[in-house]
Design a protein around this motif. Sequence first.
Motif, PDB file in Angstrom:
ATOM      1  N   LYS A   1      48.535  34.298  45.095  1.00 27.96           N
ATOM      2  CA  LYS A   1      48.663  32.983  45.727  1.00 27.96           C
ATOM      3  C   LYS A   1      49.379  33.140  47.059  1.00 27.96           C
ATOM      4  N   ASN A   2      48.629  33.540  48.050  1.00 21.93           N
ATOM      5  CA  ASN A   2      49.175  33.770  49.376  1.00 21.93           C
ATOM      6  C   ASN A   2      48.478  32.810  50.327  1.00 21.93           C
ATOM      7  N   GLN A   3      49.185  32.316  51.303  1.00 20.73           N
ATOM      8  CA  GLN A   3      48.612  31.343  52.229  1.00 20.73           C
ATOM      9  C   GLN A   3      47.784  31.978  53.341  1.00 20.73           C
ATOM     10  N   ASP A   4      47.790  33.309  53.438  1.00 19.22           N
ATOM     11  CA  ASP A   4      47.009  33.971  54.475  1.00 19.22           C
ATOM     12  C   ASP A   4      45.519  33.714  54.261  1.00 19.22           C
ATOM     13  N   LEU A   5      44.826  33.416  55.334  1.00 19.87           N
ATOM     14  CA  LEU A   5      43.396  33.155  55.238  1.00 19.87           C
ATOM     15  C   LEU A   5      42.584  34.444  55.146  1.00 19.87           C
ATOM     16  N   HIS A   6      43.140  35.540  55.618  1.00 16.18           N
ATOM     17  CA  HIS A   6      42.436  36.819  55.589  1.00 16.18           C
ATOM     18  C   HIS A   6      43.304  37.808  54.817  1.00 16.18           C
ATOM     19  N   GLN A   7      42.910  38.083  53.577  1.00 15.92           N
ATOM     20  CA  GLN A   7      43.705  38.984  52.765  1.00 15.92           C
ATOM     21  C   GLN A   7      42.825  39.745  51.786  1.00 15.92           C
ATOM     22  N   LEU A   8      43.331  40.900  51.385  1.00 18.72           N
ATOM     23  CA  LEU A   8      42.648  41.791  50.460  1.00 18.72           C
ATOM     24  C   LEU A   8      43.598  42.071  49.306  1.00 18.72           C
ATOM     25  N   VAL A   9      43.138  41.806  48.081  1.00 23.66           N
ATOM     26  CA  VAL A   9      43.959  41.990  46.884  1.00 23.66           C
ATOM     27  C   VAL A   9      43.233  42.929  45.932  1.00 23.66           C
ATOM     28  N   PHE A  10      43.981  43.870  45.338  1.00 19.84           N
ATOM     29  CA  PHE A  10      43.439  44.797  44.338  1.00 19.84           C
ATOM     30  C   PHE A  10      44.025  44.427  42.981  1.00 19.84           C
ATOM     31  N   LEU A  11      43.162  44.388  41.956  1.00 21.90           N
ATOM     32  CA  LEU A  11      43.613  44.010  40.622  1.00 21.90           C
ATOM     33  C   LEU A  11      42.972  44.894  39.560  1.00 21.90           C
ATOM     34  N   ASP A  12      43.821  45.482  38.723  1.00 19.36           N
ATOM     35  CA  ASP A  12      43.361  46.202  37.537  1.00 19.36           C
ATOM     36  C   ASP A  12      43.135  45.151  36.464  1.00 19.36           C
ATOM     37  N   GLY A  13      41.872  44.836  36.216  1.00 19.29           N
ATOM     38  CA  GLY A  13      41.524  43.816  35.227  1.00 19.29           C
ATOM     39  C   GLY A  13      41.401  44.353  33.822  1.00 19.29           C
ATOM     40  N   GLY A  14      41.461  45.678  33.668  1.00 21.69           N
ATOM     41  CA  GLY A  14      41.366  46.273  32.339  1.00 21.69           C
ATOM     42  C   GLY A  14      40.175  45.741  31.569  1.00 21.69           C
ATOM     43  N   THR A  15      40.437  45.193  30.400  1.00 16.54           N
ATOM     44  CA  THR A  15      39.382  44.630  29.546  1.00 16.54           C
ATOM     45  C   THR A  15      39.576  43.123  29.366  1.00 16.54           C
ATOM     46  N   MET A  16      40.234  42.485  30.311  1.00 17.22           N
ATOM     47  CA  MET A  16      40.613  41.077  30.159  1.00 17.22           C
ATOM     48  C   MET A  16      39.555  40.072  30.605  1.00 17.22           C
ATOM     49  N   ALA A  17      38.396  40.466  30.967  1.00 19.38           N
ATOM     50  CA  ALA A  17      37.330  39.652  31.560  1.00 19.38           C
ATOM     51  C   ALA A  17      37.533  38.135  31.539  1.00 19.38           C
ATOM     52  N   MET A  18      37.437  37.496  30.391  1.00 15.93           N
ATOM     53  CA  MET A  18      37.509  36.027  30.333  1.00 15.93           C
ATOM     54  C   MET A  18      38.830  35.495  30.875  1.00 15.93           C
ATOM     55  N   ASN A  19      39.879  36.253  30.766  1.00 16.52           N
ATOM     56  CA  ASN A  19      41.188  35.815  31.250  1.00 16.52           C
ATOM     57  C   ASN A  19      41.321  35.917  32.767  1.00 16.52           C
ATOM     58  N   LEU A  20      40.305  36.436  33.435  1.00 12.01           N
ATOM     59  CA  LEU A  20      40.367  36.622  34.887  1.00 12.01           C
ATOM     60  C   LEU A  20      39.669  35.520  35.671  1.00 12.01           C
ATOM     61  N   ALA A  21      38.968  34.632  34.991  1.00 17.70           N
ATOM     62  CA  ALA A  21      38.149  33.621  35.666  1.00 17.70           C
ATOM     63  C   ALA A  21      38.955  32.796  36.669  1.00 17.70           C
ATOM     64  N   HIS A  22      40.124  32.339  36.282  1.00 14.34           N
ATOM     65  CA  HIS A  22      40.918  31.497  37.186  1.00 14.34           C
ATOM     66  C   HIS A  22      41.401  32.279  38.408  1.00 14.34           C
ATOM     67  N   ILE A  23      41.591  33.579  38.273  1.00 21.98           N
ATOM     68  CA  ILE A  23      41.994  34.408  39.413  1.00 21.98           C
ATOM     69  C   ILE A  23      40.805  34.628  40.338  1.00 21.98           C
ATOM     70  N   ILE A  24      39.669  35.014  39.766  1.00 16.15           N
ATOM     71  CA  ILE A  24      38.461  35.275  40.552  1.00 16.15           C
ATOM     72  C   ILE A  24      38.049  34.042  41.357  1.00 16.15           C
ATOM     73  N   ALA A  25      38.136  32.871  40.731  1.00 11.94           N
ATOM     74  CA  ALA A  25      37.700  31.628  41.375  1.00 11.94           C
ATOM     75  C   ALA A  25      38.511  31.296  42.623  1.00 11.94           C
ATOM     76  N   ASP A  26      39.681  31.887  42.769  1.00 14.95           N
ATOM     77  CA  ASP A  26      40.558  31.600  43.902  1.00 14.95           C
ATOM     78  C   ASP A  26      40.206  32.421  45.155  1.00 14.95           C
ATOM     79  N   PHE A  27      39.194  33.281  45.059  1.00 11.92           N
ATOM     80  CA  PHE A  27      38.824  34.155  46.176  1.00 11.92           C
ATOM     81  C   PHE A  27      37.481  33.748  46.761  1.00 11.92           C
ATOM     82  N   ASP A  28      37.236  34.196  47.997  1.00 13.75           N
ATOM     83  CA  ASP A  28      35.956  33.940  48.662  1.00 13.75           C
ATOM     84  C   ASP A  28      34.906  34.975  48.279  1.00 13.75           C
ATOM     85  N   LYS A  29      35.383  36.169  47.907  1.00 10.91           N
ATOM     86  CA  LYS A  29      34.472  37.264  47.564  1.00 10.91           C
ATOM     87  C   LYS A  29      35.167  38.181  46.580  1.00 10.91           C
ATOM     88  N   VAL A  30      34.395  38.733  45.661  1.00  8.98           N
ATOM     89  CA  VAL A  30      34.955  39.673  44.685  1.00  8.98           C
ATOM     90  C   VAL A  30      34.029  40.879  44.559  1.00  8.98           C
TER      91      VAL A  30
END
Length: 190
Positions: free
Chosen positions: A41-70
């Motif tokens: 949750k950063n206010q920068d309009l241009h940012q790159l975030v790396f995330l180890d999602g492991g095996t959590m797939a369904m638990n990542l939906a709210h995080i993924i939805a917050d990005f412009d591209k994944v």
Amino acid sequence: MRVLVLGIGNILIGDEGAGVIFLEYFRKNLAPNIYIKEEFKNQDLHQLVFLDGGTMAMNLAHIIADFDKVYVIDCINADDLEVGDVVFFDYDKVPSNINYQGSAHELEMQMMLNFMSLVGDLPACKILGIVPKRLEPMKISLSDEVKKSFALMQKCLLEELKQDGFLLEFKNDFSIEQAIENYRNLSSVN
């Protein structure tokens, strides 16, 4: 543009963990860059975030939805590809020879991406996939074929991120073995 690079996989099943191990290898080899952020949750309009999602797939939906591209980095199954082959495709244009039926996390990941697409929450999404050689329970390691393919995966991802406006320098001073060892150190499994 807010971009998420998401590693998916189970490190406890050999090559099944290639997505998260590649993510660790890639991220640790990047030179410092003002666009790479540690927080979501950063206010920068241009940012790159790396995330180890492991095996959590369904638990990542709210995080993924917050990005412009994944970019999802994961193992894939394909009818006509060899171990270590790399594919890179738009999620909405999955090649007919690719399927996600290889493991529980892949099926869950596909279901989650489909669900997000149906409700209109899926950002632009590309899959960087690799064909695994072995799935060995309780073994934190990668086959030689998968390790050799990391160079191609690195090249593909760097080029794609460059097109997104992220000019990244790859230092290549953190080895694949170091990435694997980082995960071994988190676990009592060797």
